[in-house]
Write an enzyme that holds these catalytic residues in place. Structure first.
Site: not given
Ligand code: NAP
Length: 491
Positions: A31, A109, A134, A172, A193, A229, A280, A316, A460
Site C-alpha cells: 500500500r 470500493h 475487485k 472474508r 487496511s 461467542s 431461539k 441445551d 456451566g
Molecule cells: P433468559 O431467557 O433471558 O432468562 C433469564 C432469566 O434470568 C429469567 O428467568 C429472568 O427472570 C432471570 N433474571 C435475569 N436477571 C435477573 C435478576 N437481576 N434477578 C433475578 N433474576 C433475573 O436467558 P437464558 O437464555 O435462559 O440464559 C440465562 C443464563 O444462562 C445466561 O447467563 C446464559 O449465559 C446461561 N446459559 C448457559 C448455557 C450453557 O450452555 N452453559 C446455555 C444457555 C444459557 P425474569 O423472568 O424475572 O426476567
C-alpha cells in the site's frame, strides 16, 4: 489465495512488514499510499513473494492525497519495475496504458453500502479489460454477504469480492467457497487496511482459510450479539481434529433480517446453525421439522439443513441433564440403584424461568425429578411450572423447602457482574448439589458460596461443551472430540 496488505508509513517499515507478511501470504499488497515518499525500486527489490502495488486515492478510501497524475505515475513506475500486479481504480484504468507483464486488477470500493446494482457494476468492471476485477462493498446487513456470494457464483471472470465492516466478516472467510480469488488479512490487530479485516492469525488458525473451497460446508451461530461467542473456536477446532471440510462462522442477525437470512439458509448457503438469543423461539417458524422435546420447550438451539429441509432441536436440554447426571453418578458412587437413574426422585430447585430454565425443567421432569421453580417475575415462573407440571414458589419461601439439587438458570453472577448471586447463602446446605449454568466466569459467586457450605458444585462449562458436542454430531454425523472441545472452551 491470501493477501496481506503492508500498511507501514516508511520504506524501512514496509520492507520489514513485507518480509513478515511473506511468511504467511501468497501475495503481499504494497500500500504505497500509506508510505511517505515511497522508494519503489528498493521496495520491489526486497520482495520475496508476488506483490500487488496499490496507490489508493482518498476518494476510494485510501491515503493518497496528492496530485492524480503523480499518483498514476507511481503505478506506472511499479509496472516498469516489473511488479506482478497493480490495483487500479475502475475510473482510472484507461490512464495506465501498456502494462507490459504486470497484471491489472480493476477495483471498485463502496464504503457506504452494498448497492442494488452489483451485477451491473461487476459487468462494467469486466469490460475494462483487466486481468482480474475487485468489487468491495460495505455490509449494512447480513444478507449483503449472500448477494456477494451470488455474484461470485455467477461471475464467470476472475473476481475478488467481499464485504467490509463487522457484518461483512463472514464474506472474508467464505468468499473462496464461492470462487473469490483473494482474501485479505491484516498482519496483526491495528494493521488493518479496511474495516472488518480479520488478522492472518484468525483467518488461518481459527477459520482455516487455506482449506475453504467449493465443497466446504458452512455452519455458524445465529444470534445477536455473537461477537463474544467461543463457538468458532470450539467447532472449527473440532472440524480440524476430525479432518472435516467445514467452517463455523458467526452470523449476527437482527430481528428484521431473520426472514431474509433464513431464505439464504434454506437455499443451501448454510448447512447448519447453532441458535442463540434472540432467535431461539423465532427460528421455529422457518423449520420443516422440530423434535418433540424442543417443541415442548418452545425453543430451538440447533438447526440442520438437509437439502433445503430445516430440522430443529434443542441440545441445551440433554447437555444440562447429562452434565447433572454425571455429577450425581459420581456422588452416588457404588449405589447401583442411584447409578441407573440418579436424577429420578431428587428434589430440584430451578431458579429462573427463561429459555434455558424451560429446557432444563422439561429435561429433568422427563427423568423423574421432583421440580420446584422460583423466578423473579413470579407469574412467569408459575406459567412454566404449569406447563411442566411442577410447583412454583416465591423467593421468600426458598428457606422452607428441601433441596437436593439447585440449578441457577438466571444471568445473575455472569461476567461482568461477578459479585452477584441469585440467592442468599442461607439456602445452601452441606451436600447440596449446586449447578450454575453460567460459564463466564467458570466459578460463579453462587458456586463459591456453595463450596464454602460443603456443597458439590457444577459449572456451566460442562453444559456448554456438551450442547456444542451434540450439535457437532448433528452437523457432521461423527462423534465429537469432547475432550478437545472442553480444553478449547476452558482455554
Ligand atoms: P433468559 O431467557 O433471558 O432468562 C433469564 C432469566 O434470568 C429469567 O428467568 C429472568 O427472570 C432471570 N433474571 C435475569 N436477571 C435477573 C435478576 N437481576 N434477578 C433475578 N433474576 C433475573 O436467558 P437464558 O437464555 O435462559 O440464559 C440465562 C443464563 O444462562 C445466561 O447467563 C446464559 O449465559 C446461561 N446459559 C448457559 C448455557 C450453557 O450452555 N452453559 C446455555 C444457555 C444459557 P425474569 O423472568 O424475572 O426476567
Amino acid at each position: 489465495m491470501i493477501c496481506i496488505p503492508v500498511t507501514a508509513s516508511s520504506n524501512e517499515g514496509a520492507i520489514d512488514e513485507m518480509k513478515e507478511a511473506a511468511k504467511f501470504a501468497d501475495i503481499v499488497e504494497l500500500r504505497i499510499d500509506y508510505i511517505n515518499s515511497p522508494d519503489l525500486e528498493s521496495l520491489l527489490k526486497e520482495r520475496t513473494k508476488p506483490v500487488i502495488v496499490t496507490n489508493r486515492a482518498r476518494r476510494q478510501g485510501g491515503m493518497y492525497s496528492g496530485d492524480e497524475s503523480a499518483r498514476i505515475g507511481l503505478l506506472k513506475e511499479a509496472i516498469s519495475l516489473g511488479a506482478e500486479y497493480i490495483d487500479i481504480e475502475h475510473d482510472a484504468v484507461n490512464e495506465i496504458g501498456d502494462a507490459g507483464s504486470t497484471k491489472l486488477i480493476a477495483s471498485y470500493h463502496n464504503f457506504d453500502e452494498t448497492p442494488d446494482n452489483l451485477l451491473d457494476i461487476h459487468s462494467d468492471l469486466v469490460k475494462l479489460g483487466a486481468h482480474m476485477v475487485k468489487l468491495i462493498t460495505f455490509a449494512k446487513k447480513i444478507t449483503d454477504n449472500f448477494r456477494i456470494f451470488e455474484l461470485l457464483c455467477g461471475s464467470g471472470f476472475p473476481t475478488i469480492s467481499f464485504c467490509m465492516g463487522e457484518l461483512g466478516q463472514i464474506s472474508r472467510i467464505l468468499s473462496p467457497k464461492f470462487g473469490g480469488k483473494l482474501v485479505f488479512a491484516s498482519l496483526a490487530k491495528g494493521k488493518e487496511s479496511a474495516p472488518g479485516q480479520l488478522t492472518i492469525d484468525e483467518l488461518v488458525n481459527v477459520y482455516r482459510i487455506g482449506e475453504v473451497d467449493k465443497d466446504t460446508k458452512v455452519f455458524g451461530l445465529l444470534g445477536n450479539p455473537v461477537a463474544h461467542s467461543r463457538g468458532a473456536y470450539i467447532h472449527n477446532g473440532a472440524f480440524k481434529e476430525k479432518g472435516i471440510n467445514a467452517v463455523y462462522v458467526l452470523f449476527k442477525v437482527d430481528d428484521q433480517e431473520l426472514v431474509g437470512f433464513m431464505e439464504y439458509v434454506r437455499k443451501g448457503y448454510v448447512n447448519g446453525l447453532s441458535v442463540t438469543i434472540p432467535h431461539k423461539e423465532s427460528v421455529i417458524k422457518f423449520l420443516h421439522n422440530i423434535d418433540p422435546i424442543a417443541k415442548k420447550i418452545g425453543a430451538v438451539n440447533t438447526v440442520v439443513n438437509q437439502d433445503g429441509k430445516l430440522s430443529g432441536c434443542n441440545t441445551d436440554c440433554p447437555a444440562a441433564v447429562d452434565a447433572l447426571d454425571e455429577t450425581l453418578q459420581k456422588i452416588a458412587g457404588s449405589s447401583m440403584e442411584e447409578l441407573n437413574e440418579p436424577i429420578c426422585g431428587k428434589s430440584v430447585l430451578i431458579i429462573g424461568a427463561g429459555g434455558s430454565a424451560r429446557a432444563i425443567a422439561f429435561g429433568l421432569n422427563e427423568k423423574g425429578a421432583n421440580i420446584t421453580i422460583a423466578n423473579r417475575t413470579e407469574t412467569r415462573g408459575e406459567m412454566l411450572a404449569k406447563e411442566v407440571g411442577c410447583r412454583c414458589i416465591g423467593y421468600n419461601e426458598l428457606n422452607d423447602i428441601e433441596i437436593d439439587v439447585l440449578v441457577n438458570t438466571t444471568s445473575v453472577g455472569m461476567h461482568p457482574n461477578v459479585e452477584g448471586s441469585p440467592i442468599s447463602d442461607s439456602v445452601l446446605k452441606k451436600g447440596m448439589v449446586v449447578f450454575d449454568i453460567i460459564y463466564n466466569p467458570p466459578k460463579t459467586k453462587l458456586l463459591q458460596m456453595a463450596e464454602e457450605k460443603g456443597g458439590v458444585v457444577l459449572g456451566g462449562i460442562e453444559m456448554f461443551v456438551r450442547q456444542a458436542a451434540l450439535q457437532f454430531e448433528l452437523f457432521t454425523d461423527q462423534e465429537a472430540p469432547l475432550e478437545l472441545m472442553r480444553i478449547t472452551v476452558s482455554g
